[in-house]
Design a protein around this motif. Sequence first.
Motif, short mmCIF file in Angstrom:
data_model
loop_
_atom_site.label_atom_id
_atom_site.label_comp_id
_atom_site.label_asym_id
_atom_site.label_seq_id
_atom_site.Cartn_x
_atom_site.Cartn_y
_atom_site.Cartn_z
N GLY A 1 5.98 9.84 6.91
CA GLY A 1 4.55 9.59 7.04
C GLY A 1 3.82 9.59 5.71
N ALA A 2 4.14 10.53 4.84
CA ALA A 2 3.45 10.63 3.56
C ALA A 2 3.70 9.39 2.70
CB ALA A 2 3.89 11.89 2.82
N MET A 3 4.95 8.95 2.63
CA MET A 3 5.25 7.76 1.83
C MET A 3 4.64 6.51 2.46
SD MET A 3 9.06 8.29 0.19
CE MET A 3 9.97 8.04 1.71
N LEU A 4 4.64 6.44 3.80
CA LEU A 4 4.03 5.30 4.48
C LEU A 4 2.54 5.23 4.19
CD1 LEU A 4 4.12 2.92 6.48
CD2 LEU A 4 3.77 4.59 8.33
N LEU A 5 1.84 6.37 4.25
CA LEU A 5 0.40 6.37 4.00
C LEU A 5 0.08 5.98 2.56
CD1 LEU A 5 -0.87 9.50 5.99
CD2 LEU A 5 -0.90 7.09 6.67
N GLY A 6 0.84 6.51 1.62
CA GLY A 6 0.62 6.12 0.23
C GLY A 6 0.87 4.64 0.02
N PHE A 7 1.89 4.11 0.69
CA PHE A 7 2.21 2.70 0.59
C PHE A 7 1.10 1.84 1.18
CE2 PHE A 7 4.23 -1.13 2.37
CZ PHE A 7 4.83 -1.64 1.24
N LEU A 8 0.55 2.25 2.32
CA LEU A 8 -0.52 1.48 2.96
C LEU A 8 -1.79 1.48 2.11
CD1 LEU A 8 -0.10 2.54 6.70
CD2 LEU A 8 0.60 0.40 5.62
N LEU A 9 -2.13 2.63 1.54
CA LEU A 9 -3.30 2.68 0.66
C LEU A 9 -3.13 1.74 -0.52
CD1 LEU A 9 -4.62 6.35 0.16
CD2 LEU A 9 -5.84 4.37 1.06
N ALA A 10 -1.96 1.79 -1.14
CA ALA A 10 -1.73 0.97 -2.33
C ALA A 10 -1.77 -0.51 -1.99
CB ALA A 10 -0.37 1.34 -2.94
N THR A 11 -1.09 -0.92 -0.93
CA THR A 11 -1.03 -2.34 -0.60
C THR A 11 -2.37 -2.87 -0.10
OG1 THR A 11 -0.10 -1.73 1.57
CG2 THR A 11 1.44 -2.42 -0.15
N ALA A 12 -3.16 -2.03 0.55
CA ALA A 12 -4.50 -2.47 0.96
C ALA A 12 -5.33 -2.83 -0.26
CB ALA A 12 -5.18 -1.37 1.77
N MET A 13 -5.26 -2.01 -1.28
CA MET A 13 -6.02 -2.27 -2.50
C MET A 13 -5.47 -3.48 -3.25
SD MET A 13 -6.35 1.67 -3.75
CE MET A 13 -6.98 2.93 -2.64
N ILE A 14 -4.15 -3.57 -3.32
CA ILE A 14 -3.52 -4.66 -4.05
C ILE A 14 -3.82 -6.01 -3.41
CG2 ILE A 14 -1.26 -5.68 -4.58
CD1 ILE A 14 -0.27 -2.76 -4.99
N SER A 15 -3.77 -6.07 -2.08
CA SER A 15 -3.93 -7.35 -1.40
C SER A 15 -5.32 -7.95 -1.62
CB SER A 15 -3.67 -7.20 0.10
OG SER A 15 -4.67 -6.40 0.72
N LEU A 16 -6.31 -7.11 -1.93
CA LEU A 16 -7.66 -7.63 -2.13
C LEU A 16 -7.71 -8.56 -3.34
CD1 LEU A 16 -10.54 -7.49 -1.01
CD2 LEU A 16 -11.01 -5.66 -2.65
N THR A 17 -6.90 -8.30 -4.36
CA THR A 17 -6.94 -9.14 -5.56
C THR A 17 -6.36 -10.53 -5.29
OG1 THR A 17 -4.77 -8.49 -6.43
CG2 THR A 17 -6.64 -7.08 -6.97
N GLY A 18 -5.60 -10.68 -4.21
CA GLY A 18 -5.06 -11.98 -3.88
C GLY A 18 -5.96 -12.81 -2.98
N ALA B 1 3.88 -8.74 5.96
CA ALA B 1 4.72 -8.28 4.85
C ALA B 1 4.58 -6.77 4.65
CB ALA B 1 4.34 -9.02 3.57
N VAL B 2 3.35 -6.28 4.73
CA VAL B 2 3.11 -4.85 4.57
C VAL B 2 3.74 -4.06 5.72
CG1 VAL B 2 1.30 -3.08 4.58
CG2 VAL B 2 1.02 -5.15 3.19
N LEU B 3 3.66 -4.59 6.94
CA LEU B 3 4.25 -3.91 8.09
C LEU B 3 5.76 -3.81 7.93
CD1 LEU B 3 4.02 -2.68 10.94
CD2 LEU B 3 4.23 -5.01 11.85
N PHE B 4 6.40 -4.89 7.55
CA PHE B 4 7.86 -4.89 7.39
C PHE B 4 8.28 -3.94 6.27
CE2 PHE B 4 11.73 -6.70 5.40
CZ PHE B 4 12.60 -6.56 6.48
N ALA B 5 7.62 -4.04 5.12
CA ALA B 5 7.96 -3.16 4.00
C ALA B 5 7.64 -1.71 4.33
CB ALA B 5 7.21 -3.61 2.75
N GLY B 6 6.54 -1.50 5.08
CA GLY B 6 6.21 -0.15 5.51
C GLY B 6 7.29 0.44 6.41
N GLN C 1 11.66 3.37 -2.19
CA GLN C 1 10.26 3.05 -2.49
C GLN C 1 10.15 1.72 -3.24
OE1 GLN C 1 8.98 6.49 -4.70
NE2 GLN C 1 9.26 7.88 -2.97
N LEU C 2 11.02 1.52 -4.22
CA LEU C 2 10.98 0.27 -4.99
C LEU C 2 11.43 -0.92 -4.16
CD1 LEU C 2 12.32 1.50 -8.45
CD2 LEU C 2 9.96 1.08 -7.76
N LEU C 3 12.36 -0.69 -3.22
CA LEU C 3 12.77 -1.76 -2.32
C LEU C 3 11.59 -2.23 -1.47
CD1 LEU C 3 14.86 -3.57 -0.93
CD2 LEU C 3 15.42 -1.62 0.57
N ALA C 4 10.85 -1.28 -0.90
CA ALA C 4 9.68 -1.63 -0.08
C ALA C 4 8.64 -2.35 -0.93
CB ALA C 4 9.09 -0.38 0.55
#
Length: 367
Positions: free
Chosen positions: A227-244, A82-87, A111-114
């Motif tokens: 690249g900048a938006m992708l990196l910010g997105f990956l950092l955020a989703t990495a942290m978010i996915s831990l709560t699940g 899911a993160v790869l596709f949205a990224g 950004q909101l679509l991803a």
Amino acid sequence: MREYLLVLLVSAGVTYLLSGLARRLAFRYNAVAMVRDRDVHTKPVPYFGGVSMWFGLAAALLIASKLPWLGGFPQVAHDAGAVLFAGGIICAVGVIDDMVDLNALAKIAGQLLAAGVVVLNGVKVYWIPLPDAIVSLDEGSSIVVTLVFIFVAVNAINLIDGLDGLASGVVAIGAGAFFTYAYLLSNEQELVRATASSLISVATVGVCLGFLPYNIHRARMFMGDSGAMLLGFLLATAMISLTGQLDPSRLSRFGANALAAYLPLLLPLAVMALPFLDLVMAYVRRTLAGKLWYQADKQHLHHRMLGLGHSHGRAVALLWLWSALVAYGVVLIGLFPNPVTYVSFLVGVLLAAYLTWGRRVVRPADV
């Protein structure tokens, strides 16, 4: 750990190998950063670093899905996919912006679509640790918190991408710190160490390291918004996915070290301390000046470092140092609270402060 190391090497290697091709494509399609008043580069530099990063991420996650250990957990594969596709969506938005300069509303919509894609796939904030309780979020609150967090992280990294190697280095440090936390937490609490959070974090470190040889001063290419938006997105989703994937009730089992129970709340702030600080300062500064929050200026943290007299390379190195101190300092103090950790952190802060403000240098012509 060996499989995580392989993921890191694959993401770094593929990103590095494809960056040269992406650079040529950027020249071909005129995706080039021209010199503007607020910029510090002195000649046009090609974009499309985000393209090579996304393919590096894709290669790493594909390899991970075929490994005997990481590939054996369906939840990890689902969240990572899911993160790869949205990224890919947010990277594509950035590519278009690098070529035709999208307006702010169009980028925000992308950004909101991803972010919506990962939310629909269950990658969202499920709970928040507070001093006296762990608050479980209802469906609506979970969606809102997730969207806001991704939006802020994406734009924070985008804003700090102003010096050669700065954003990729800061994100590599932050992702490395979060991987360290997630892995040590799993080991400490005897949890499954295969999580989408750890996988995405280590792959993010890899794509940053693979891109740095092209991006370090003097940069041969820029990551651009892709690249900048992708990196910010990956950092955020990495942290978010831990709560699940983590049982919040296990966070209280740290004995005397109560701070460790709140690291899921504190660490995202620590990992992106400099980008968040820069974002908040920019919002306040521009609002007071009567400007919109996204209107660019030349007063970011990296501009202020140059204003102190530091050279381009030294300014980047110092900002990397501050990022590492805050991110790894919070992890180590939270998981290993002892006098040695406190003293080491204090010494590091004093050294960084001295190097930043104690030694005034006369900056030559951008060496």
